[in-house]
Design an enzyme around this catalytic site. Structure first.
Site, mmCIF file in Angstrom:
data_model
loop_
_atom_site.group_PDB
_atom_site.id
_atom_site.type_symbol
_atom_site.label_atom_id
_atom_site.label_comp_id
_atom_site.label_asym_id
_atom_site.label_seq_id
_atom_site.Cartn_x
_atom_site.Cartn_y
_atom_site.Cartn_z
ATOM 1 C CG ASP A 74 -5.796 12.798 -1.619
ATOM 2 O OD1 ASP A 74 -4.902 12.377 -0.864
ATOM 3 O OD2 ASP A 74 -6.605 13.691 -1.289
ATOM 4 C CB SER A 75 -0.200 11.002 -1.671
ATOM 5 O OG SER A 75 -0.433 9.607 -1.714
ATOM 6 C CG ASP A 113 -7.214 9.210 0.001
ATOM 7 O OD1 ASP A 113 -7.860 9.042 1.052
ATOM 8 O OD2 ASP A 113 -6.033 9.594 -0.022
ATOM 9 C CE LYS A 143 -6.192 8.072 3.479
ATOM 10 N NZ LYS A 143 -6.270 9.564 3.392
ATOM 11 C CD GLU A 145 -7.150 14.721 3.695
ATOM 12 O OE1 GLU A 145 -7.283 15.944 3.888
ATOM 13 O OE2 GLU A 145 -6.231 14.239 3.002
ATOM 14 C CD GLU A 212 -0.434 13.258 6.686
ATOM 15 O OE1 GLU A 212 -1.457 12.768 6.173
ATOM 16 O OE2 GLU A 212 0.487 13.806 6.024
HETATM 17 O O1 KIV Z 1 -2.984 10.313 0.244
HETATM 18 C C1 KIV Z 1 -2.243 9.661 0.974
HETATM 19 O O2 KIV Z 1 -1.272 9.040 0.537
HETATM 20 C C2 KIV Z 1 -2.539 9.632 2.403
HETATM 21 C C3 KIV Z 1 -1.511 9.012 3.299
HETATM 22 C C4 KIV Z 1 -0.382 9.936 3.478
HETATM 23 C C5 KIV Z 1 -2.097 8.575 4.575
HETATM 24 O O3 KIV Z 1 -3.536 10.117 2.803
#
Ligand code: KIV
Length: 295
Positions: A74-75, A113, A143, A145, A212
């Site tokens: 989600d970056s 994500d 993924k 968090e 992280e």
């Molecule tokens: O969203 C993302 O790119 C991430 C990485 C920094 C691990 O969660």
């Protein structure tokens, strides 16, 4: 990528000289990497790279380079969609970006994500949205968090057949609660909490965990205490795998990058130079030339 662009010969992938055929990076596996391959790499003590990707074209480049796991992070919010944080990213955006990355790749395990607000409400909300990422986007895993607090959601997802990569330490979706992006796990209580979080996500069934912005010594201790691989970002060399945001890694990001980033290229300068050269040619009439014209 598709029927007209078959896999390149294995020696073109991952600069795989002298690596065993079953290596995650640089190996000769001509099928998608699976979570079982990831578990086997931990057993062998193999270190592996992960990069983010947000579109088919870039993902295809990384796939051809042998990167075994691509994260549709989600970056994308900051690196692709122009937001200040990851908070505004939506499920529909993640489905669209993840589907593009899946279409652009043949070998990499694509991890998508779950964005902010798409899983915190309840395990069943997490399951609903995790299933979307597998069914609609074709991702191989999701993924999310959170450590102990995310364990019930991880458990339900895994039981339902959705592989989960967990993400602990600095969790950027909590930027407003954290007041920024501080290093995590400093001090005795914080270090104990990080270890509890790591054990909780492993017990819940996560197949890997991102650490992280965590002190390197603590990340190495967590790595040694887990049977699942740790994927470090700003967590030192003692992790099983390393991930970077691709725009940071390749020098596309404007301005400062975090201290833990190593830039392997300066794509921003390369692209800027190409755009300026094109602009000059158009302004001067040097482009298009005869060879670019039809008569
Ligand atoms: O969203 C993302 O790119 C991430 C990485 C920094 C691990 O969660």
């Amino acid at each position: 990528m598709n029927a007209s662009s078959p896999l390149p010969p294995v020696q073109d992938r991952g600069q795989g000289q002298d690596r065993p055929a079953n290596s995650l990076y640089g190996g000769t596996r001509n099928r998608r990497v699976t979570v079982r391959d990831i578990a086997a790499a931990k057993q062998r003590g193999e270190r592996w790279p992960m990069l983010t990707a947000y579109d088919a074209l870039t993902a295809g480049v990384f796939d051809e380079a042998g990167i075994p796991v691509l994260l549709v992070g989600d970056s994308a919010g900051n690196c692709h969609l122009g937001y200040d944080t990851t908070v505004p990213v939506t499920m529909d955006q993640m489905v669209m970006l993840s589907a593009a990355v899946v279409r652009g790749t043949e070998r990499a395990l694509v991890v998508a994500d779950l964005p902010f607000g798409s899983y915190q409400e309840s395990p069943s909300q997490a399951l609903h949205n995790g299933v979307r990422l597998l069914k609609e986007a074709g991702a191989g895993a999701v993924k999310l968090e959170g450590g102990e607090r995310a364990a019930p959601a991880i458990e339900l997802l895994v039981q339902a057949g959705v592989p989960v990569m967990a993400h602990i330490g600095l969790t950027p979706q909590s930027v407003h609660a954290l007041g920024g992006y501080p290093v995590q796990g400093r001090g005795e209580e914080a270090a104990h909490q990080l270890m509890r979080d790591a054990k909780a996500v492993q017990a819940a069934g996560a197949f890997a965990v991102v650490l992280e912005a965590v002190p390197a010594e603590l990340a190495a201790q967590v790595t040694a205490s887990l049977a699942i691989p740790t994927v470090g970002i700003g967590a030192g060399v003692g992790c099983d795998a390393q991930v970077l945001v691709w725009t940071d890694m390749a020098g596309m990001t404007a301005g400062r990058v975090p201290r833990f980033v190593k830039q392997y290229a300066n794509l921003r300068a390369v692209l800027g130079d190409a755009a300026r050269a094109f602009g000059e040619d158009v302004a001067s009439g040097a482009f298009p030339g005869e060879e670019h014209s039809f008569h």
